[in-house]
Design a protein around this motif. Structure first.
Motif, mmCIF file in Angstrom:
data_model
loop_
_atom_site.group_PDB
_atom_site.id
_atom_site.type_symbol
_atom_site.label_atom_id
_atom_site.label_comp_id
_atom_site.label_asym_id
_atom_site.label_seq_id
_atom_site.Cartn_x
_atom_site.Cartn_y
_atom_site.Cartn_z
ATOM 1 N N LEU A 150 0.819 -1.210 0.000
ATOM 2 C CA LEU A 150 0.000 0.000 0.000
ATOM 3 C C LEU A 150 0.854 1.261 0.000
ATOM 4 O O LEU A 150 0.555 2.230 -0.711
ATOM 5 C CB LEU A 150 -0.946 -0.007 1.200
ATOM 6 N N THR A 151 1.929 1.273 0.788
ATOM 7 C CA THR A 151 2.758 2.484 0.850
ATOM 8 C C THR A 151 3.525 2.701 -0.452
ATOM 9 O O THR A 151 3.719 3.842 -0.882
ATOM 10 C CB THR A 151 3.736 2.413 2.031
ATOM 11 N N TYR A 152 3.949 1.622 -1.101
ATOM 12 C CA TYR A 152 4.660 1.771 -2.368
ATOM 13 C C TYR A 152 3.718 2.252 -3.472
ATOM 14 O O TYR A 152 4.094 3.073 -4.313
ATOM 15 C CB TYR A 152 5.325 0.444 -2.770
ATOM 16 N N LEU A 153 2.490 1.751 -3.455
ATOM 17 C CA LEU A 153 1.509 2.220 -4.432
ATOM 18 C C LEU A 153 1.155 3.682 -4.190
ATOM 19 O O LEU A 153 1.009 4.467 -5.134
ATOM 20 C CB LEU A 153 0.243 1.360 -4.367
ATOM 21 N N ALA A 154 1.036 4.058 -2.927
ATOM 22 C CA ALA A 154 0.728 5.454 -2.599
ATOM 23 C C ALA A 154 1.846 6.369 -3.086
ATOM 24 O O ALA A 154 1.594 7.439 -3.662
ATOM 25 C CB ALA A 154 0.524 5.597 -1.094
ATOM 26 N N ASP A 155 3.088 5.957 -2.859
ATOM 27 C CA ASP A 155 4.240 6.756 -3.277
ATOM 28 C C ASP A 155 4.294 6.909 -4.791
ATOM 29 O O ASP A 155 4.770 7.920 -5.314
ATOM 30 C CB ASP A 155 5.526 6.101 -2.759
ATOM 31 N N GLY A 157 1.672 7.143 -6.685
ATOM 32 C CA GLY A 157 0.478 7.848 -7.155
ATOM 33 C C GLY A 157 -0.648 6.936 -7.568
ATOM 34 O O GLY A 157 -1.554 7.348 -8.305
ATOM 35 N N VAL A 159 -2.736 5.303 -5.379
ATOM 36 C CA VAL A 159 -3.820 5.282 -4.388
ATOM 37 C C VAL A 159 -4.511 6.633 -4.507
ATOM 38 O O VAL A 159 -4.000 7.650 -4.042
ATOM 39 C CB VAL A 159 -3.285 5.053 -2.961
ATOM 40 N N THR A 160 -5.652 6.651 -5.159
ATOM 41 C CA THR A 160 -6.276 7.910 -5.546
ATOM 42 C C THR A 160 -7.464 8.322 -4.687
ATOM 43 O O THR A 160 -8.043 9.364 -4.902
ATOM 44 C CB THR A 160 -6.719 7.851 -7.019
ATOM 45 N N LEU A 164 -9.066 0.926 -0.795
ATOM 46 C CA LEU A 164 -7.844 0.157 -1.019
ATOM 47 C C LEU A 164 -7.774 -0.298 -2.475
ATOM 48 O O LEU A 164 -8.807 -0.549 -3.102
ATOM 49 C CB LEU A 164 -7.810 -1.059 -0.100
ATOM 50 N N PRO A 165 -6.573 -0.412 -3.051
ATOM 51 C CA PRO A 165 -6.447 -0.932 -4.419
ATOM 52 C C PRO A 165 -7.057 -2.325 -4.527
ATOM 53 O O PRO A 165 -7.143 -3.062 -3.543
ATOM 54 C CB PRO A 165 -4.928 -0.967 -4.637
ATOM 55 N N SER A 203 9.050 -0.907 -4.597
ATOM 56 C CA SER A 203 8.709 0.464 -4.989
ATOM 57 C C SER A 203 8.990 0.684 -6.468
ATOM 58 O O SER A 203 8.281 1.441 -7.140
ATOM 59 C CB SER A 203 9.495 1.471 -4.143
#
Length: 305
Positions: A150-155, A157, A159-160, A164-165, A203
């Motif tokens: 989740l944090t890597y996806l957020a970084d 861009g 996670v919009t 949750l994805p 990442s």
């Protein structure tokens, strides 16, 4: 007259004869092993002993505890042994296996590998032909940082909103990158006779998957981000329909069905076209839309909810 029998396509096994040892737990490493096994590698997974006080046979891999179904799928065809890497006995067993291993797969932080005596330099000195694929969260100096899918996806861009994805994109993308790295290692070893070290960062997997978004393709104004009326998810009479009529001939078929006159590609980006197609699809059942797709060669997929 009966149809001629077709010969089933046999999958390639380019890793037949290659021995892989994995110390990686959770999802990315085991998913990579799953692919290596499918390519013919002989795979051994070393897990820590189960939690103290847990029933006999409890896996030391957290995946085996919180999702036995996924764990069972991931370990299919793979031998699993329990090794306590922090004990002398466990270290002896580990090095016995390393002596006959072609590729080691890990998912520890670099500092943890060093504490276990598995840093690349001493490992390469002891086993010159051994290759290592190390899965980390982020590359280089950031490899010690805590993180998860989740944090890597957020970084990246990806996670919009607050939802949750839909799946673990960075973990599964990282597994693909790790299996690709394993293939590269085997090819390099065959030509040089020496092992290699490769770091695969989750990442980086997220950043790779995010490229279409960074190019604007999946942004709201992008052709596959909602701006093109032929590439959207619409409600229908008894569910939803994912429409992917992107190419001009597919878009023309969709517009013809919806009663829209196409005057160049710009037609598909006009609000009136969106409204007309949405109105047409809203009164169609999934059965009607499936029939339309088959008859008019329109790429779409109906959904029940």
């Amino acid at each position: 007259m009966s149809k001629p029998a077709t010969t089933p396509i046999q999958p390639l096994k380019p890793l037949r004869g290659v021995r892989v040892l994995s110390l990686a737990l959770n999802l990315p490493g085991p998913a990579a092993m799953m692919r290596l096994r499918a390519m013919g590698a002989t795979c051994l997974k070393a897990e820590p002993p189960g939690p103290r006080g847990a029933p006999a046979g409890t896996s030391g891999d957290p995946m085996g505890q919180y999702n036995p179904t996924a764990y069972a799928t991931l370990r299919g065809g793979i031998k699993v042994v329990a090794i306590d890497l922090k004990s002398e006995k466990g270290q002896a067993r580990l090095h016995k296996e390393l002596a006959r291993t072609d590729l080691l797969l890990t998912s520890f932080r670099p500092s943890a590998l060093a504490k276990l005596g598995l840093a690349w330099k001493p490992l390469h000195k002891a086993y010159p032909a051994l290759s290592v694929v190390a899965i980390v969260g982020a590359p280089g100096a950031r490899a010690e940082e805590p993180g998860h899918d989740l944090t890597y996806l957020a970084d990246a861009g990806l996670v919009t909103g607050l939802e949750l994805p839909a799946t673990l994109f960075a973990d599964m993308g990282g597994a693909l990158m790790a299996s690709e790295a394993a293939l590269k290692a085997v090819l390099a070893q065959k030509t040089s006779g020496k092992g290699s070290f490769q770091e695969v960062a989750l990442s980086d997997a997220a950043a790779w998957l995010a490229l279409p978004r960074s190019w604007g393709l999946t942004q709201p104004r992008g052709a596959v981000g909602g701006a093109h009326a032929g590439y959207r998810v619409y409600p229908c009479k008894d569910g939803r329909v994912a429409v992917a009529a992107l190419e001009p001939h597919f878009a023309a078929s969709l517009c013809a069905a919806a009663g829209v006159t196409v005057v160049g590609m710009a037609t598909l980006f006009q609000p009136a076209t969106h409204k007309a197609i949405a109105g047409f699809l809203a009164v169609q059942t999934r059965q009607q839309l499936n029939a339309l797709a088959a008859a008019k060669d329109i790429p779409l997929h109906t959904l029940t909810d």
